[in-house]
Design an enzyme around this catalytic site. Structure first.
Site, PDB file in Angstrom:
ATOM      1  N   HIS A  35      66.102 -24.935   9.965  1.00 36.89           N
ATOM      2  CA  HIS A  35      66.159 -23.817   9.018  1.00 36.89           C
ATOM      3  C   HIS A  35      67.345 -22.933   9.410  1.00 36.89           C
ATOM      4  CE1 HIS A  35      61.481 -24.240   8.678  1.00 36.89           C
ATOM      5  NE2 HIS A  35      62.137 -25.230   8.072  1.00 36.89           N
ATOM      6  N   LEU A  36      68.510 -23.270   8.911  1.00 37.35           N
ATOM      7  CA  LEU A  36      69.735 -22.595   9.338  1.00 37.35           C
ATOM      8  C   LEU A  36      69.924 -21.285   8.573  1.00 37.35           C
ATOM      9  CD1 LEU A  36      72.036 -25.741   9.458  1.00 37.35           C
ATOM     10  CD2 LEU A  36      70.871 -24.616  11.372  1.00 37.35           C
TER      11      LEU A  36
END
Length: 529
Positions: free
Chosen positions: A466-467
């Site tokens: 989950h950047l």
């Protein structure tokens, strides 16, 4: 004479965020070009790749990993220099990484967006929840989100939260037996189980069939019931957008008056092309977007491009329950425990989410038994016994933005096109480490309440893909890359449609927020052209 452009808007990246923006713009009559570094691959071929792969646990394995469009697991694509090796499973093909997500589509709650104001840590979003709410509604309809309208998603056991102006497009699916049994036994001590909103609809939606419980969302939904970004690639093309594959953007060209004039891309045979437009949307993921900006020397007057990188760094628990709970039937995720999503404790340690993983556990079960030299008839019996009782908890932590957590173009490695790969420096901070102790106390409670046998309760830090934060959003040009519109401070015709803009991570998967922001970008641009 009026300036001639190749398109009104060029979108760089054909994942869920870029394609939703492209579709909205094309639908409103704008000429749109979408550039994609990878290729279009039909679903049947990905499914066949998965079936014939011997590396079932590698979710990138069924997908292309070309030398000119490398993905996360290609050697030297990411060179890590920090305390933690960040290896998110990013893809490059039409549709992007949502081909192998679990389709979790949470909304941030209002307090997630005011972390600094309420708890004195991290950063605030520069926009209010109420400003984003109408776009959440549109994003949920675009993706066909199934959810509960009655859950308190803050995890405090109260009334429905966060506020909604419309109900979910699709009702929640029935609870799996696995979810029911664990919830019934663990919630007795005050743990609040929340249904997970998801884009894996159990009713036909937008040409997609209803989920039939293949339990194969990762690495690929075999029937296309789970939303993936290729859906809106098709919609965008049908609305008039032009999709160009095998087109790796490597340079944004600056023009007059602080505007971006053109994008340069390179094909796999080395041909270079220049395209001009009135507006540009960079919709590569949270690592490739800052890389392109840094290579082009744009949007970085604040020196914040590529800094503040966040993932929901996590850890996990596996144990055997004292009764069959039958994991692996139905969706791979259905919800979790949210007691630590919000509260004054966020002054001291990060928020925590415990999610129940519902993937078929046979591979992990069998490997563990073989490692313990169990073979023959006993192996068969133990697989049947242990697979029925396997419980897997996946925990994520709220990360804060830090300038020293960075992504940069590599100075050592290049891809087959001669474009630099990535260098990442990432460390887990004390805010998260303090929460790990809390999570481990929960683990002990879960095992006790299920009268369980621990398989693994000390996994160490894990990637969650989950950047966020790498092109951070803010209310001042001095310390952020984009404003609340996702418009870069330095170039008023350059927008960033990526979860990399998110300044406060919370504990929920950020994709729905990214799609909502992308639809909002499209509306803003459409009014200005």
């Amino acid at each position: 004479m009026a300036t001639q452009f190749d398109a009104d808007v060029i979108v760089i990246g054909s994942g869920a965020l870029g394609n939703n923006a492209a579709f909205e713009l094309a639908q409103q009559g704008k000429s749109v070009i979408i550039l994609e570094a990878g290729e279009h691959v039909p679903r049947w071929k990905i499914v066949e790749n998965f079936r014939t792969s011997s590396r079932k646990g590698n979710f990138n394995d069924p997908y292309p990993n070309a030398p000119w469009a490398p993905t996360s697991y290609q050697e030297n694509y990411i060179e890590n220099t920090g305390d933690f090796d960040l290896f998110p499973g990013m893809l490059k093909l039409v549709g992007g990484t949502t081909w192998h997500w679990a389709a979790a589509t949470w909304r941030y709650i209002p307090s997630d967006m005011k972390l600094k104001t309420l708890y004195g840590v991290g950063r605030d979003w520069p926009i209010e929840y109420d400003e984003l709410e109408p776009y959440y509604v549109r994003a949920e309809k675009a993706l066909g989100v199934s959810g509960s309208d009655t859950d308190d998603q803050s995890g405090q056991g109260g009334d429905a939260w966060p506020p909604r102006s419309e109900p979910y497009p699709v009702s929640p699916e029935a609870d799996t037996y696995y979810f029911q049994r664990i919830r019934d036994r663990i919630s007795a001590e005050g743990y609040h189980f929340i249904h997970e909103p998801n884009a894996r609809t159990h009713k036909p939606w937008d040409g997609r069939p209803a989920c039939s419980g293949n339990n194969n969302c990762m690495p690929v939904c075999p029937i296309g019931a789970m939303y993936s970004g290729d859906v809106h690639a098709r919609h965008a093309e049908n609305a008039g957008a032009k999709l160009i594959t095998d087109a790796t953007a490597y340079h944004l060209e600056k023009g007059d008056n602080g505007k971006i004039a053109a994008v340069h891309y390179r094909s796999s045979n080395g041909d270079d092309t220049r395209l001009s437009a009135q507006y540009f949307i960079v919709a590569a993921h949270g690592l490739e977007t800052p890389k392109l900006l840094l290579l082009s020397d744009v949007a970085n007057s604040s020196d914040q491009v590529g800094r503040n990188l966040m993932d929901h760094t996590g850890m996990g628990l596996q144990f055997l329950a004292d009764e069959p709970v039958w994991p692996g039937r139905g969706p791979v995720q259905q919800g979790g425990i949210f007691n630590w999503r919000d509260g004054d404790f966020r002054r001291e340690h990060s928020a925590i989410k415990h999610a129940l993983t519902n993937m078929v556990p046979n591979t992990a079960v069998t490997q563990r038994l073989l490692d313990n030299l169990i073979v023959g008839p006993e192996l068969d019996d133990r697989i049947r016994h242990d697979a029925a009782r396997w419980v897997d908890i996946s925990t994520v932590f709220e990360m804060l933005p830090h300038a020293h957590n960075t992504v940069r173009p590599s100075t050592r490695y290049k891809d087959a096109l001669g474009i630099p790969m990535l260098t990442v420096n990432y460390s887990v901070d004390n805010y998260v480490k303090a929460a790990a102790d809390v999570a481990k106390r929960d683990y002990a409670n879960f095992v006790r309440l299920m009268n369980g046998q621990v398989i693994e309760d000390d996994t160490g830090w894990q990637n969650r893909d989950h950047l966020m934060g790498s092109v951070i959003m803010g209310d001042k040009a001095e310390d952020s890359v984009v404003n609340g519109e996702c418009r870069t401070w330095d170039h008023d015709n350059l927008f960033l449609a990526t979860t990399g803009v998110i300044p406060a991570s919370g504990v929920i998967n950020p994709t729905l927020a990214g799609v909502a922001l992308s639809i909002r970008i499209a509306d803003i641009i459409a009014k200005e052209i």
